[in-house]
Design an enzyme around this catalytic site. Structure first.
Site, PDB file in Angstrom:
ATOM      1  N   TYR A 216       0.833  -1.207   0.000  1.00  0.00           N
ATOM      2  CA  TYR A 216       0.000   0.000   0.000  1.00  0.00           C
ATOM      3  C   TYR A 216       0.871   1.262   0.000  1.00  0.00           C
ATOM      4  CZ  TYR A 216      -3.728   3.204   1.539  1.00  0.00           C
ATOM      5  OH  TYR A 216      -4.622   4.237   1.638  1.00  0.00           O
ATOM      6  N   ASN A 245      -6.093  10.081   7.779  1.00  0.00           N
ATOM      7  CA  ASN A 245      -7.173   9.216   8.275  1.00  0.00           C
ATOM      8  C   ASN A 245      -8.520   9.928   8.208  1.00  0.00           C
ATOM      9  OD1 ASN A 245      -4.544   8.483   9.441  1.00  0.00           O
ATOM     10  ND2 ASN A 245      -5.709   6.747  10.258  1.00  0.00           N
ATOM     11  N   SER A 260     -13.892   2.914  13.160  1.00  0.00           N
ATOM     12  CA  SER A 260     -15.019   1.987  12.945  1.00  0.00           C
ATOM     13  C   SER A 260     -14.979   0.871  13.980  1.00  0.00           C
ATOM     14  CB  SER A 260     -14.980   1.421  11.529  1.00  0.00           C
ATOM     15  OG  SER A 260     -13.666   1.070  11.146  1.00  0.00           O
ATOM     16  N   PHE A 262     -13.690   0.977  17.152  1.00  0.00           N
ATOM     17  CA  PHE A 262     -14.061   1.456  18.491  1.00  0.00           C
ATOM     18  C   PHE A 262     -15.573   1.712  18.575  1.00  0.00           C
ATOM     19  CE2 PHE A 262      -9.740   3.377  20.054  1.00  0.00           C
ATOM     20  CZ  PHE A 262      -9.166   2.109  19.950  1.00  0.00           C
ATOM     21  N   GLY A 278      -0.732   2.305  22.313  1.00  0.00           N
ATOM     22  CA  GLY A 278      -1.900   3.133  22.614  1.00  0.00           C
ATOM     23  C   GLY A 278      -1.559   4.613  22.657  1.00  0.00           C
ATOM     24  N   THR A 281      -0.149   8.205  17.630  1.00  0.00           N
ATOM     25  CA  THR A 281      -1.136   9.248  17.310  1.00  0.00           C
ATOM     26  C   THR A 281      -1.593   9.165  15.866  1.00  0.00           C
ATOM     27  OG1 THR A 281       0.498  10.885  16.558  1.00  0.00           O
ATOM     28  CG2 THR A 281       0.012  10.813  18.938  1.00  0.00           C
ATOM     29  N   ARG A 344       4.140   5.504  14.318  1.00  0.00           N
ATOM     30  CA  ARG A 344       4.015   5.951  15.713  1.00  0.00           C
ATOM     31  C   ARG A 344       3.277   7.279  15.814  1.00  0.00           C
ATOM     32  NH1 ARG A 344       4.166   1.894  18.745  1.00  0.00           N
ATOM     33  NH2 ARG A 344       3.266   1.186  16.809  1.00  0.00           N
ATOM     34  N   GLN A 345       3.360   8.077  14.748  1.00  0.00           N
ATOM     35  CA  GLN A 345       2.738   9.421  14.820  1.00  0.00           C
ATOM     36  C   GLN A 345       2.325   9.852  13.424  1.00  0.00           C
ATOM     37  OE1 GLN A 345       5.832  12.052  16.306  1.00  0.00           O
ATOM     38  NE2 GLN A 345       7.186  11.613  14.579  1.00  0.00           N
ATOM     39  N   ARG A 346       1.288  10.710  13.377  1.00  0.00           N
ATOM     40  CA  ARG A 346       0.861  11.214  12.063  1.00  0.00           C
ATOM     41  C   ARG A 346       0.019  12.473  12.292  1.00  0.00           C
ATOM     42  NH1 ARG A 346      -2.243   6.890   9.023  1.00  0.00           N
ATOM     43  NH2 ARG A 346      -0.252   5.890   8.674  1.00  0.00           N
TER      44      ARG A 346
HETATM   45  N1  LIG Z   1     -10.286   6.462   4.380  1.00  0.00           N
HETATM   46  C1  LIG Z   1      -9.062   6.852   4.689  1.00  0.00           C
HETATM   47  O1  LIG Z   1      -8.729   7.080   5.867  1.00  0.00           O
HETATM   48  C2  LIG Z   1      -8.025   7.035   3.594  1.00  0.00           C
HETATM   49  C3  LIG Z   1      -6.820   7.596   3.959  1.00  0.00           C
HETATM   50  C4  LIG Z   1      -5.860   7.785   2.959  1.00  0.00           C
HETATM   51  C5  LIG Z   1      -6.116   7.439   1.637  1.00  0.00           C
HETATM   52  N2  LIG Z   1      -7.312   6.914   1.319  1.00  0.00           N
HETATM   53  C6  LIG Z   1      -7.539   6.547  -0.082  1.00  0.00           C
HETATM   54  O2  LIG Z   1      -8.819   7.005  -0.496  1.00  0.00           O
HETATM   55  C7  LIG Z   1      -9.392   6.050  -1.412  1.00  0.00           C
HETATM   56  C8  LIG Z   1     -10.745   5.604  -0.902  1.00  0.00           C
HETATM   57  O3  LIG Z   1     -10.567   5.082   0.381  1.00  0.00           O
HETATM   58  P1  LIG Z   1     -11.833   4.514   1.214  1.00  0.00           P
HETATM   59  O4  LIG Z   1     -11.568   4.771   2.644  1.00  0.00           O
HETATM   60  O5  LIG Z   1     -13.083   4.981   0.582  1.00  0.00           O
HETATM   61  O6  LIG Z   1     -11.652   2.947   0.978  1.00  0.00           O
HETATM   62  P2  LIG Z   1     -12.723   1.845   0.560  1.00  0.00           P
HETATM   63  O7  LIG Z   1     -12.011   0.543   0.679  1.00  0.00           O
HETATM   64  O8  LIG Z   1     -13.986   2.051   1.267  1.00  0.00           O
HETATM   65  O9  LIG Z   1     -12.983   2.189  -0.995  1.00  0.00           O
HETATM   66  C9  LIG Z   1     -12.136   1.726  -2.006  1.00  0.00           C
HETATM   67  C10 LIG Z   1     -13.026   1.339  -3.200  1.00  0.00           C
HETATM   68  O10 LIG Z   1     -12.202   0.889  -4.273  1.00  0.00           O
HETATM   69  C11 LIG Z   1     -12.718  -0.335  -4.772  1.00  0.00           C
HETATM   70  N3  LIG Z   1     -11.590  -1.092  -5.341  1.00  0.00           N
HETATM   71  C12 LIG Z   1     -10.548  -1.634  -4.676  1.00  0.00           C
HETATM   72  N4  LIG Z   1      -9.723  -2.239  -5.543  1.00  0.00           N
HETATM   73  C13 LIG Z   1     -10.250  -2.050  -6.795  1.00  0.00           C
HETATM   74  C14 LIG Z   1      -9.868  -2.442  -8.102  1.00  0.00           C
HETATM   75  N5  LIG Z   1      -8.763  -3.155  -8.330  1.00  0.00           N
HETATM   76  N6  LIG Z   1     -10.658  -2.078  -9.139  1.00  0.00           N
HETATM   77  C15 LIG Z   1     -11.781  -1.362  -8.927  1.00  0.00           C
HETATM   78  N7  LIG Z   1     -12.218  -0.977  -7.707  1.00  0.00           N
HETATM   79  C16 LIG Z   1     -11.442  -1.317  -6.659  1.00  0.00           C
HETATM   80  C17 LIG Z   1     -13.341  -1.005  -3.567  1.00  0.00           C
HETATM   81  O11 LIG Z   1     -14.277  -1.986  -3.932  1.00  0.00           O
HETATM   82  C18 LIG Z   1     -13.970   0.189  -2.858  1.00  0.00           C
HETATM   83  O12 LIG Z   1     -15.252   0.447  -3.345  1.00  0.00           O
HETATM   84  C19 LIG Z   1      -8.372   4.920  -1.536  1.00  0.00           C
HETATM   85  O13 LIG Z   1      -7.564   5.171  -2.686  1.00  0.00           O
HETATM   86  C20 LIG Z   1      -7.536   5.068  -0.283  1.00  0.00           C
HETATM   87  O14 LIG Z   1      -6.197   4.597  -0.476  1.00  0.00           O
HETATM   88  C21 LIG Z   1      -8.281   6.680   2.255  1.00  0.00           C
HETATM   89  O1  LIG Z   2      -8.886  -1.833  16.522  1.00  0.00           O
HETATM   90  C1  LIG Z   2      -7.930  -1.063  16.332  1.00  0.00           C
HETATM   91  C2  LIG Z   2      -7.481  -0.714  15.034  1.00  0.00           C
HETATM   92  C3  LIG Z   2      -6.399   0.132  14.905  1.00  0.00           C
HETATM   93  N1  LIG Z   2      -5.792   0.632  16.009  1.00  0.00           N
HETATM   94  C4  LIG Z   2      -4.656   1.566  15.867  1.00  0.00           C
HETATM   95  O2  LIG Z   2      -5.172   2.755  15.309  1.00  0.00           O
HETATM   96  C5  LIG Z   2      -4.196   3.380  14.480  1.00  0.00           C
HETATM   97  C6  LIG Z   2      -4.831   3.656  13.120  1.00  0.00           C
HETATM   98  O3  LIG Z   2      -5.009   2.413  12.474  1.00  0.00           O
HETATM   99  P1  LIG Z   2      -6.066   2.294  11.247  1.00  0.00           P
HETATM  100  O4  LIG Z   2      -6.048   0.886  10.800  1.00  0.00           O
HETATM  101  O5  LIG Z   2      -7.333   2.918  11.606  1.00  0.00           O
HETATM  102  O6  LIG Z   2      -5.487   3.216  10.106  1.00  0.00           O
HETATM  103  P2  LIG Z   2      -3.979   3.500   9.635  1.00  0.00           P
HETATM  104  O7  LIG Z   2      -3.596   4.782  10.261  1.00  0.00           O
HETATM  105  O8  LIG Z   2      -3.138   2.312   9.858  1.00  0.00           O
HETATM  106  O9  LIG Z   2      -4.235   3.675   8.055  1.00  0.00           O
HETATM  107  C7  LIG Z   2      -5.242   4.600   7.723  1.00  0.00           C
HETATM  108  O10 LIG Z   2      -4.631   5.829   7.482  1.00  0.00           O
HETATM  109  C8  LIG Z   2      -3.853   5.873   6.297  1.00  0.00           C
HETATM  110  C9  LIG Z   2      -4.686   5.466   5.109  1.00  0.00           C
HETATM  111  O11 LIG Z   2      -3.977   5.501   3.895  1.00  0.00           O
HETATM  112  C10 LIG Z   2      -5.238   4.148   5.305  1.00  0.00           C
HETATM  113  O12 LIG Z   2      -6.057   3.880   4.157  1.00  0.00           O
HETATM  114  C11 LIG Z   2      -6.066   4.146   6.541  1.00  0.00           C
HETATM  115  O13 LIG Z   2      -6.527   2.866   6.760  1.00  0.00           O
HETATM  116  C12 LIG Z   2      -3.005   2.412  14.415  1.00  0.00           C
HETATM  117  O14 LIG Z   2      -1.995   2.853  15.297  1.00  0.00           O
HETATM  118  C13 LIG Z   2      -3.580   1.089  14.907  1.00  0.00           C
HETATM  119  O15 LIG Z   2      -2.597   0.312  15.581  1.00  0.00           O
HETATM  120  C14 LIG Z   2      -6.221   0.317  17.274  1.00  0.00           C
HETATM  121  O16 LIG Z   2      -5.659   0.784  18.266  1.00  0.00           O
HETATM  122  N2  LIG Z   2      -7.277  -0.531  17.413  1.00  0.00           N
END
Ligand SMILES: NC(=O)c1ccc[n+]([C@@H]2O[C@H](COP(=O)([O-])OP(=O)(O)OC[C@H]3O[C@@H](n4cnc5c(N)ncnc54)[C@H](O)[C@@H]3O)[C@@H](O)[C@H]2O)c1
Ligand SMILES: O=c1ccn([C@@H]2O[C@H](COP(=O)(O)OP(=O)(O)O[C@H]3OC[C@@H](O)[C@H](O)[C@H]3O)[C@@H](O)[C@H]2O)c(=O)[nH]1
Length: 394
Positions: A216, A245, A260, A262, A278, A281, A344-346
């Site tokens: 990713y 996020n 989602s 929590f 924990g 950030t 660890r942080q973001r």
């Molecule tokens: N939600 C976040 O916190 C977050 C953070 C950073 C980046 N993003 C980016 O934003 C975009 C949307 O994220 P989201 O949270 O809505 O995720 P999501 O998983 O809910 O949505 C992704 C969508 O893409 C579709 N998809 C996945 N692979 C595919 C493929 N090969 N061909 C066609 N469709 C495909 C999935 O079916 C889904 O509908 C992603 O590119 C993700 O990397 C999301």
């Molecule tokens: O049940 C959980 C899930 C996650 N966490 C923690 O919560 C923090 C965030 O984790 P998440 O899985 O929600 O999300 P991440 O920060 O790893 O990635 C997220 O932000 C960057 C985006 O590109 C990714 O698509 C998105 O999923 C991590 O430190 C993880 O260890 C928990 O403490 N409990």
């Protein structure tokens, strides 16, 4: 005779010196002409400043400039059946001036997220995997297709990186063919486990190239590279959002991401799983703010990359306490094992988003969490009294 000879020798010497001087001058000019940039190029190199000559963008379809056929803006959203994508569809359809086409393989998204629009004359849904080419006449492409939850993107890492690399290549090829502007939803994960805090767009990141998140993190970095190469080589109009996020209604309930998890655990009466230590950030942006930012970026003149996120930073323990206070006072939490390479942080530096897009988040955590909980409660069939937010939490 002697004076004649002297004069002859003198003039021969003078002639020889002149020849040497002229030959020298010609040699110097020749050498300089090899080193000097031809004047007509100088401007171009200066324009890009990196040795490439700017290309004019590919021409759009003739329909775009037709005088009599008034067409709506034709917008392709890959991944539009997902969490962020379906909210983006809502906003673009509600504008009333767009035709929206969603291409999605439903790996992590659902048709349910789009049920409001199926059958609408300005909406089309295609079941399509972006790792295969797609031919669709369009004016803009929001390229969101990629599983975002670590649970989902780690499920099939090879597919995840194919989606990011081949999927982005296919969308760039389409954009070039039809002359569309293309926006990539990149991620804060391109910064990896950041050594710079907060993260600015100039930071190159600290990413593990061979870890379990690399499909990713590196996949998105390659996607950004491809976007800029098409921009420099073909003049494509690109936009890159580095999304931090994001949370809100319509997230997969079993998506595995922290907000989602929590909320679902608290509503179901389960113990919230705080992954160790924990104290790590994150910063969370409410989905409506995120959609605003993406639309502003697409409509603006800046290629990006631009951070789009909420700079309100807090630990996972603070988040668990916020859910306890705002959603379910009886909720409890436990510390569980974390996964490898967890940053660890973001925290985003959103100076560019504010200055270049006129964008900033408006929904605080205190306001956003209850709205998401209300959606989850309704989908889980449990009751949840929406409490009015009691002031800004962060
Ligand atoms: N939600 C976040 O916190 C977050 C953070 C950073 C980046 N993003 C980016 O934003 C975009 C949307 O994220 P989201 O949270 O809505 O995720 P999501 O998983 O809910 O949505 C992704 C969508 O893409 C579709 N998809 C996945 N692979 C595919 C493929 N090969 N061909 C066609 N469709 C495909 C999935 O079916 C889904 O509908 C992603 O590119 C993700 O990397 C999301
Ligand atoms: O049940 C959980 C899930 C996650 N966490 C923690 O919560 C923090 C965030 O984790 P998440 O899985 O929600 O999300 P991440 O920060 O790893 O990635 C997220 O932000 C960057 C985006 O590109 C990714 O698509 C998105 O999923 C991590 O430190 C993880 O260890 C928990 O403490 N409990």
């Amino acid at each position: 005779m002697q004076s004649y000879g002297f004069e002859l020798r003198l003039s021969l010497k003078f002639g020889f010196v002149c020849f040497i001087l002229i030959a020298n001058a010609l040699a110097v000019r020749e050498a300089r002409s090899i080193l000097l940039i031809p004047s007509n190029m100088a401007g171009a190199l200066a324009a890009n400043g990196d040795g490439t000559v700017p290309k004019t963008p590919p021409t759009p379809s003739p329909l775009r400039s037709s005088k009599y056929t008034t067409t709506k803006m034709r917008i392709l959203i890959t991944g539009g059946a997902g969490f962020i994508g379906s909210h983006l569809v809502d906003r673009l359809m509600e504008e009333g001036t767009n035709e929206v086409i969603v291409a999605d393989n439903f790996f992590s998204g659902t048709k349910d997220n789009l049920k409001r629009w199926i059958g609408h004359p300005n909406f089309e849904l295609i079941r399509h995997d972006v790792t295969e080419p797609l031919l669709v006449e369009c004016d803009q492409i929001y390229h969101l297709a990629c599983p975002a939850s670590p649970i989902f993107y780690k499920y099939n890492p090879v597919k995840t990186i194919k989606t990011n690399v081949m999927g982005t290549l296919n969308m760039l090829g389409l954009a070039k063919r039809v002359g569309a502007r293309i926006l990539l939803t990149s991620t804060s994960e391109v910064y990896g486990d950041p050594l710079q805090h907060p993260q600015t767009e100039e930071y190159w990141g600290n990413v593990n190239p061979i870890g379990v998140r690399s499909c990713y993190d590196e996949g998105k970095r390659v996607a950004e590279t491809l976007m800029f190469d098409y921009h420099r080589q073909h003049g494509l109009e690109i936009r890159i959002a580095r999304i931090f996020n994001t949370y809100g209604p319509r997230m997969n309930i079993d998506d595995g991401r922290v907000v989602s998890n929590f909320i679902a655990q608290a509503l179901r009466g389960e113990v919230m799983t705080v992954q160790a230590p924990g104290t790590q950030t994150r910063s969370f942006c409410y989905v409506s703010d995120m959609v605003d930012g993406l639309i502003k970026l697409m409509g603006g003149d800046n290629t990006g990359p631009i951070n789009i996120g909420n700079p309100g930073e807090f630990t996972m323990l603070e988040l668990a306490n916020a859910v306890k206070e705002l959603i379910e006072p009886s909720a409890t939490y436990k510390i569980v094992e974390n996964t490898p390479d967890d940053p660890r942080q973001r925290k985003p530096d959103i100076t560019k988003a504010t200055k270049l897009l006129g964008w900033a988040p408006t929904v605080s955590l205190r306001e956003g969490l209850p709205l998401m909980a209300e959606d989850f409660a309704q989908r889980l069939g449990v009751s949840f009294p929406l409490q009015s937010p009691r002031g800004p939490f962060f």
